[in-house]
Design a protein around this motif. Structure first.
Motif, PDB file in Angstrom:
ATOM      1  N   GLN A 146       0.824  -1.206   0.000  1.00  0.00           N
ATOM      2  CA  GLN A 146       0.000   0.000   0.000  1.00  0.00           C
ATOM      3  C   GLN A 146       0.861   1.260   0.000  1.00  0.00           C
ATOM      4  O   GLN A 146       0.532   2.252  -0.659  1.00  0.00           O
ATOM      5  CB  GLN A 146      -0.947   0.006   1.198  1.00  0.00           C
ATOM      6  N   GLY A 147       1.973   1.218   0.716  1.00  0.00           N
ATOM      7  CA  GLY A 147       2.878   2.361   0.712  1.00  0.00           C
ATOM      8  C   GLY A 147       3.507   2.583  -0.655  1.00  0.00           C
ATOM      9  O   GLY A 147       3.581   3.718  -1.145  1.00  0.00           O
ATOM     10  N   VAL A 148       3.947   1.502  -1.280  1.00  0.00           N
ATOM     11  CA  VAL A 148       4.550   1.613  -2.615  1.00  0.00           C
ATOM     12  C   VAL A 148       3.509   2.071  -3.637  1.00  0.00           C
ATOM     13  O   VAL A 148       3.805   2.917  -4.496  1.00  0.00           O
ATOM     14  CB  VAL A 148       5.187   0.268  -3.026  1.00  0.00           C
ATOM     15  N   LEU A 149       2.303   1.556  -3.546  1.00  0.00           N
ATOM     16  CA  LEU A 149       1.246   1.979  -4.467  1.00  0.00           C
ATOM     17  C   LEU A 149       0.883   3.453  -4.274  1.00  0.00           C
ATOM     18  O   LEU A 149       0.589   4.161  -5.235  1.00  0.00           O
ATOM     19  CB  LEU A 149       0.002   1.113  -4.293  1.00  0.00           C
ATOM     20  N   GLY A 150       0.923   3.912  -3.041  1.00  0.00           N
ATOM     21  CA  GLY A 150       0.643   5.323  -2.787  1.00  0.00           C
ATOM     22  C   GLY A 150       1.700   6.223  -3.407  1.00  0.00           C
ATOM     23  O   GLY A 150       1.385   7.255  -4.015  1.00  0.00           O
ATOM     24  N   ILE A 151       2.970   5.844  -3.271  1.00  0.00           N
ATOM     25  CA  ILE A 151       4.055   6.628  -3.861  1.00  0.00           C
ATOM     26  C   ILE A 151       3.997   6.562  -5.382  1.00  0.00           C
ATOM     27  O   ILE A 151       4.114   7.587  -6.063  1.00  0.00           O
ATOM     28  CB  ILE A 151       5.416   6.128  -3.345  1.00  0.00           C
ATOM     29  N   ALA A 152       3.823   5.367  -5.928  1.00  0.00           N
ATOM     30  CA  ALA A 152       3.800   5.198  -7.383  1.00  0.00           C
ATOM     31  C   ALA A 152       2.623   5.937  -8.009  1.00  0.00           C
ATOM     32  O   ALA A 152       2.756   6.520  -9.087  1.00  0.00           O
ATOM     33  CB  ALA A 152       3.740   3.716  -7.735  1.00  0.00           C
ATOM     34  N   GLY A 153       1.481   5.919  -7.369  1.00  0.00           N
ATOM     35  CA  GLY A 153       0.325   6.612  -7.904  1.00  0.00           C
ATOM     36  C   GLY A 153       0.525   8.114  -7.958  1.00  0.00           C
ATOM     37  O   GLY A 153       0.123   8.780  -8.904  1.00  0.00           O
ATOM     38  N   ARG A 154       1.174   8.665  -6.934  1.00  0.00           N
ATOM     39  CA  ARG A 154       1.441  10.103  -6.951  1.00  0.00           C
ATOM     40  C   ARG A 154       2.516  10.455  -7.980  1.00  0.00           C
ATOM     41  O   ARG A 154       2.490  11.531  -8.565  1.00  0.00           O
ATOM     42  CB  ARG A 154       1.872  10.581  -5.580  1.00  0.00           C
ATOM     43  N   TYR A 155       3.449   9.557  -8.193  1.00  0.00           N
ATOM     44  CA  TYR A 155       4.549   9.839  -9.115  1.00  0.00           C
ATOM     45  C   TYR A 155       4.138   9.621 -10.575  1.00  0.00           C
ATOM     46  O   TYR A 155       4.458  10.420 -11.430  1.00  0.00           O
ATOM     47  CB  TYR A 155       5.750   8.959  -8.766  1.00  0.00           C
ATOM     48  N   PHE A 156       3.435   8.530 -10.836  1.00  0.00           N
ATOM     49  CA  PHE A 156       3.081   8.178 -12.210  1.00  0.00           C
ATOM     50  C   PHE A 156       1.659   8.561 -12.602  1.00  0.00           C
ATOM     51  O   PHE A 156       1.306   8.521 -13.772  1.00  0.00           O
ATOM     52  CB  PHE A 156       3.262   6.673 -12.445  1.00  0.00           C
ATOM     53  N   GLY A 157       0.824   8.873 -11.648  1.00  0.00           N
ATOM     54  CA  GLY A 157      -0.559   9.223 -11.942  1.00  0.00           C
ATOM     55  C   GLY A 157      -0.939  10.521 -11.273  1.00  0.00           C
ATOM     56  O   GLY A 157      -0.098  11.287 -10.801  1.00  0.00           O
ATOM     57  N   ASP A 158      -2.232  10.753 -11.195  1.00  0.00           N
ATOM     58  CA  ASP A 158      -2.698  12.000 -10.592  1.00  0.00           C
ATOM     59  C   ASP A 158      -3.150  11.821  -9.149  1.00  0.00           C
ATOM     60  O   ASP A 158      -3.363  12.800  -8.449  1.00  0.00           O
ATOM     61  CB  ASP A 158      -3.840  12.591 -11.421  1.00  0.00           C
ATOM     62  N   GLN A 159      -3.291  10.594  -8.688  1.00  0.00           N
ATOM     63  CA  GLN A 159      -3.682  10.329  -7.300  1.00  0.00           C
ATOM     64  C   GLN A 159      -3.062   9.020  -6.855  1.00  0.00           C
ATOM     65  O   GLN A 159      -2.655   8.206  -7.675  1.00  0.00           O
ATOM     66  CB  GLN A 159      -5.190  10.279  -7.161  1.00  0.00           C
ATOM     67  N   PRO A 160      -2.972   8.782  -5.541  1.00  0.00           N
ATOM     68  CA  PRO A 160      -2.381   7.527  -5.067  1.00  0.00           C
ATOM     69  C   PRO A 160      -3.239   6.325  -5.436  1.00  0.00           C
ATOM     70  O   PRO A 160      -4.453   6.434  -5.583  1.00  0.00           O
ATOM     71  CB  PRO A 160      -2.307   7.700  -3.553  1.00  0.00           C
ATOM     72  N   TRP A 161      -2.585   5.202  -5.580  1.00  0.00           N
ATOM     73  CA  TRP A 161      -3.267   3.949  -5.875  1.00  0.00           C
ATOM     74  C   TRP A 161      -3.383   3.141  -4.596  1.00  0.00           C
ATOM     75  O   TRP A 161      -2.786   3.444  -3.594  1.00  0.00           O
ATOM     76  CB  TRP A 161      -2.491   3.147  -6.913  1.00  0.00           C
ATOM     77  N   GLY A 162      -4.154   2.078  -4.630  1.00  0.00           N
ATOM     78  CA  GLY A 162      -4.282   1.200  -3.478  1.00  0.00           C
ATOM     79  C   GLY A 162      -5.514   1.508  -2.655  1.00  0.00           C
ATOM     80  O   GLY A 162      -6.370   2.311  -3.039  1.00  0.00           O
ATOM     81  N   LEU A 163      -5.589   0.880  -1.497  1.00  0.00           N
ATOM     82  CA  LEU A 163      -6.769   1.024  -0.643  1.00  0.00           C
ATOM     83  C   LEU A 163      -6.655   2.136   0.386  1.00  0.00           C
ATOM     84  O   LEU A 163      -7.665   2.679   0.813  1.00  0.00           O
ATOM     85  CB  LEU A 163      -7.027  -0.293   0.104  1.00  0.00           C
ATOM     86  N   ILE A 164      -5.450   2.466   0.808  1.00  0.00           N
ATOM     87  CA  ILE A 164      -5.273   3.430   1.889  1.00  0.00           C
ATOM     88  C   ILE A 164      -5.864   4.799   1.526  1.00  0.00           C
ATOM     89  O   ILE A 164      -6.486   5.452   2.357  1.00  0.00           O
ATOM     90  CB  ILE A 164      -3.775   3.555   2.249  1.00  0.00           C
ATOM     91  N   HIS A 165      -5.684   5.213   0.284  1.00  0.00           N
ATOM     92  CA  HIS A 165      -6.183   6.545  -0.091  1.00  0.00           C
ATOM     93  C   HIS A 165      -7.706   6.618  -0.103  1.00  0.00           C
ATOM     94  O   HIS A 165      -8.269   7.701  -0.110  1.00  0.00           O
ATOM     95  CB  HIS A 165      -5.605   6.975  -1.447  1.00  0.00           C
ATOM     96  N   ARG A 166      -8.365   5.505  -0.100  1.00  0.00           N
ATOM     97  CA  ARG A 166      -9.834   5.531  -0.062  1.00  0.00           C
ATOM     98  C   ARG A 166     -10.356   5.891   1.330  1.00  0.00           C
ATOM     99  O   ARG A 166     -11.460   6.389   1.471  1.00  0.00           O
ATOM    100  CB  ARG A 166     -10.401   4.191  -0.486  1.00  0.00           C
ATOM    101  N   TRP A 167      -9.551   5.614   2.358  1.00  0.00           N
ATOM    102  CA  TRP A 167      -9.967   5.892   3.732  1.00  0.00           C
ATOM    103  C   TRP A 167      -9.332   7.171   4.288  1.00  0.00           C
ATOM    104  O   TRP A 167      -9.949   7.895   5.031  1.00  0.00           O
ATOM    105  CB  TRP A 167      -9.615   4.724   4.635  1.00  0.00           C
ATOM    106  N   TRP A 168      -8.054   7.402   3.979  1.00  0.00           N
ATOM    107  CA  TRP A 168      -7.330   8.558   4.494  1.00  0.00           C
ATOM    108  C   TRP A 168      -6.575   9.233   3.367  1.00  0.00           C
ATOM    109  O   TRP A 168      -6.148   8.591   2.416  1.00  0.00           O
ATOM    110  CB  TRP A 168      -6.312   8.133   5.555  1.00  0.00           C
ATOM    111  N   ASP A 169      -6.352  10.529   3.522  1.00  0.00           N
ATOM    112  CA  ASP A 169      -5.533  11.273   2.569  1.00  0.00           C
ATOM    113  C   ASP A 169      -4.105  11.293   3.121  1.00  0.00           C
ATOM    114  O   ASP A 169      -3.712  12.213   3.839  1.00  0.00           O
ATOM    115  CB  ASP A 169      -6.076  12.689   2.392  1.00  0.00           C
ATOM    116  N   ALA A 170      -3.357  10.263   2.794  1.00  0.00           N
ATOM    117  CA  ALA A 170      -1.994  10.110   3.310  1.00  0.00           C
ATOM    118  C   ALA A 170      -1.011  10.836   2.394  1.00  0.00           C
ATOM    119  O   ALA A 170      -0.988  10.592   1.193  1.00  0.00           O
ATOM    120  CB  ALA A 170      -1.630   8.631   3.389  1.00  0.00           C
ATOM    121  N   PRO A 171      -0.182  11.726   2.963  1.00  0.00           N
ATOM    122  CA  PRO A 171       0.822  12.397   2.144  1.00  0.00           C
ATOM    123  C   PRO A 171       1.928  11.422   1.725  1.00  0.00           C
ATOM    124  O   PRO A 171       2.062  10.326   2.280  1.00  0.00           O
ATOM    125  CB  PRO A 171       1.358  13.501   3.053  1.00  0.00           C
TER     126      PRO A 171
END
Length: 66
Positions: free
Chosen positions: A15-40
């Motif tokens: 989930q941590g790697v998906l959050g970083i990759a989503g912000r770097y390669f996309g417009d929002q974080p990927w994975g499940l964590i961003h659905r519950w919290w807005d993690a920087p």
């Protein structure tokens, strides 16, 4: 018990790697964590590192058995 910690570690690390990759390669974080919290991004990096540490701890418990 170590196996359960390892599974939680793999999940948290992914989930941590998906959050970083989503912000770097996309417009929002990927994975499940961003659905519950807005993690920087730094929190995603900490989550990935903590998950990796827990996964290594869980995997080392499997070596002694056989």
């Amino acid at each position: 018990m170590r196996e359960l910690v390892g599974v939680v570690g793999w999940f948290a690390g992914a989930q941590g790697v998906l959050g970083i990759a989503g912000r770097y390669f996309g417009d929002q974080p990927w994975g499940l964590i961003h659905r519950w919290w807005d993690a920087p991004t730094p929190l995603c990096a900490v989550l990935a590192a903590l998950g990796a540490a827990l996964a290594v701890y869980g995997e080392t418990g499997k070596r002694g058995r056989g």
